[in-house]
Design an enzyme around this catalytic site. Structure first.
Site, PDB file in Angstrom:
ATOM      1  N   LYS A 198      62.220   9.677   8.809  1.00  0.00           N
ATOM      2  CA  LYS A 198      61.337   9.302   9.907  1.00  0.00           C
ATOM      3  C   LYS A 198      61.486   7.806  10.145  1.00  0.00           C
ATOM      4  CE  LYS A 198      56.574   9.234  11.485  1.00  0.00           C
ATOM      5  NZ  LYS A 198      55.211   9.726  11.296  1.00  0.00           N
ATOM      6  N   ARG A 208      50.310   7.998  19.768  1.00  0.00           N
ATOM      7  CA  ARG A 208      49.212   7.206  19.190  1.00  0.00           C
ATOM      8  C   ARG A 208      48.062   7.079  20.177  1.00  0.00           C
ATOM      9  NH1 ARG A 208      52.833   2.614  15.949  1.00  0.00           N
ATOM     10  NH2 ARG A 208      53.982   4.128  14.693  1.00  0.00           N
ATOM     11  N   LYS A 222      54.722  -0.006  11.079  1.00  0.00           N
ATOM     12  CA  LYS A 222      54.848   0.895   9.928  1.00  0.00           C
ATOM     13  C   LYS A 222      56.172   0.699   9.208  1.00  0.00           C
ATOM     14  CE  LYS A 222      51.673   4.272  11.972  1.00  0.00           C
ATOM     15  NZ  LYS A 222      51.326   5.686  12.166  1.00  0.00           N
ATOM     16  N   GLU A 238      66.919   9.262   1.680  1.00  0.00           N
ATOM     17  CA  GLU A 238      65.597   9.878   1.856  1.00  0.00           C
ATOM     18  C   GLU A 238      65.712  11.400   1.979  1.00  0.00           C
ATOM     19  OE1 GLU A 238      62.692   8.807   1.565  1.00  0.00           O
ATOM     20  OE2 GLU A 238      62.591   6.670   2.004  1.00  0.00           O
ATOM     21  N   LYS A 253      63.305  12.497  12.616  1.00  0.00           N
ATOM     22  CA  LYS A 253      62.380  12.136  13.688  1.00  0.00           C
ATOM     23  C   LYS A 253      62.505  10.664  14.018  1.00  0.00           C
ATOM     24  CE  LYS A 253      57.467  11.714  14.426  1.00  0.00           C
ATOM     25  NZ  LYS A 253      56.160  11.780  13.854  1.00  0.00           N
ATOM     26  N   SER A 279      56.865  12.029  21.259  1.00  0.00           N
ATOM     27  CA  SER A 279      56.127  11.806  22.502  1.00  0.00           C
ATOM     28  C   SER A 279      56.888  10.934  23.503  1.00  0.00           C
ATOM     29  CB  SER A 279      54.767  11.187  22.179  1.00  0.00           C
ATOM     30  OG  SER A 279      54.910   9.983  21.444  1.00  0.00           O
ATOM     31  N   TYR A 318      57.231  18.800  22.773  1.00  0.00           N
ATOM     32  CA  TYR A 318      56.140  18.981  23.733  1.00  0.00           C
ATOM     33  C   TYR A 318      56.605  19.777  24.945  1.00  0.00           C
ATOM     34  CZ  TYR A 318      54.193  15.407  20.739  1.00  0.00           C
ATOM     35  OH  TYR A 318      53.757  14.721  19.638  1.00  0.00           O
TER      36      TYR A 318
END
Ligand code: PBG
Length: 327
Positions: A198, A208, A222, A238, A253, A279, A318
């Protein structure tokens, strides 16, 4: 005049029928996971930066999910927007079994046990600062203390009826601890879809806004836990760690900007690979459509096909309900 080329690849593109026969990848409604925003409001609210995407009150959710299930969509990921007075620095609402997302799962599973429900496991819907973990005194997001909370929350998810938990926090070691915790409590069939690669992406903004997880609309940084978009080797590591820790599925992602990572994951691990078309990937297509610059339907289809071609077996999108209705 004509040349005598022995090989003419265009012969396979002469007609719609021939093109259809040689098509290598196709989208199917069961490829998709539909992310759904839920809230305690009493009405359905459209997300302004995501035209065509809504926040649903629990009591209207089942109709929406039933119509998606009729189109062949099997899986749904729930994202709660809790009211701001429930948000705290420690995000302890995540451990309240009566919290919004657990109530939603219970009610949906009681109506239709065939649907697959996925719980996004992270603290950001619950923390006042919007970080995915607990802040230490120096402002750093603490790793092991966050993992401890997520492991506890995974039990509440399993108890509420979620089929899968999807840790989206990028803390070190969380898959192993969550697996161990679920197993010790006999939740042997509850699966883990790990957000393994990610990235600290700029495409999460509309999400968000949808769950109100960036205080005062500020960008929450982040990058002490999410991956640097420049790094492939780090993403490989990872993915490998989450595979070894017992993830049932590995996720990449965002999706379309990271097709190389999806392809790496598909080639190197023998478990299903998921990709999350996030998004901002949705909004950029819809915005260009509204300006008359692009056709959303064709762009969405092309984007999703590319994600599948790269190696994703499962696609969070979505567009899932909108595209499934056209397939
Ligand atoms: C949070 C989470 C995020 C998304 C899914 N889970 C946002 C973030 O990491 O800030 C993003 C999804 C999207 O943009 O559609 N743990």
């Amino acid at each position: 005049m004509t040349y005598s080329f022995p090989i003419r690849p265009r012969r396979l593109r002469v007609s719609e029928s021939i093109r259809s026969i040689v098509q290598e990848n196709r989208l199917h409604p069961s490829d998709f996971v539909l992310p759904i925003f839920i809230s305690d409001d009493d009405r359905v609210v459209e997300i302004s930066s995501m035209p065509g995407v809504y926040r649903w009150p629990i009591d209207q959710l089942s109709n929406h999910i039933a119509s998606c299930a009729n189109m062949g969509i099997r899986a749904f990921a729930l994202f709660p927007k809790i009211s701001s007075d429930l948000k705290t620095t420690s995000g302890h609402e995540i451990l309240n079994p009566k919290s919004l997302v657990y109530r939603a799962a219970r009610s949906l599973k009681s109506l239709d046990s065939d649907i697959v429900l996925i719980a996004d496991l992270a603290l950001d819907p619950y923390t006042s600062h919007g970080q995915d973990g607990l802040l230490l005194e120096n402002g750093y997001v603490g790793n092991d203390e966050t993992v401890e909370v997520l492991a506890k929350a995974s039990l509440i998810c399993a108890d509420a009826g979620f089929d899968w938990v999807a840790p989206s926090d990028m803390m070190d070691g969380r898959v192993a601890i969550i697996r161990k915790t679920l197993d010790q409590n006999s939740y042997l069939t509850t699966g883990i879809i790990s957000y393994s690669a990610k990235f600290a992406s700029s495409y999460y903004g509309p999400f968000r806004a949808a769950i109100d997880s960036s205080p005062e609309g500020q960008n929450v940084d982040k990058s002490t836990y999410q991956l640097n978009p420049a790094n492939l080797e780090e993403a490989k590591r990872e993915l490998r760690l989450d595979f070894e820790e017992g993830a049932d599925m590995l996720m990449v992602k965002p999706a379309e900007p990271f097709l190389d990572i999806i392809n790496y994951a598909k080639t190197n691990f023998d478990i299903p690979i998921a990709a999350y078309q996030v998004s901002g990937e949705y909004s950029r297509i819809m915005a260009a459509d509204q300006l008359g610059w692009l056709d959303w339907e064709m762009c969405a289809h092309e984007s999703l096909l590319s994600i599948k071609r790269a190696g994703a077996t499962v696609i969070f999108s979505y567009f899932a309900d909108k595209i499934a209705s056209l397939l």
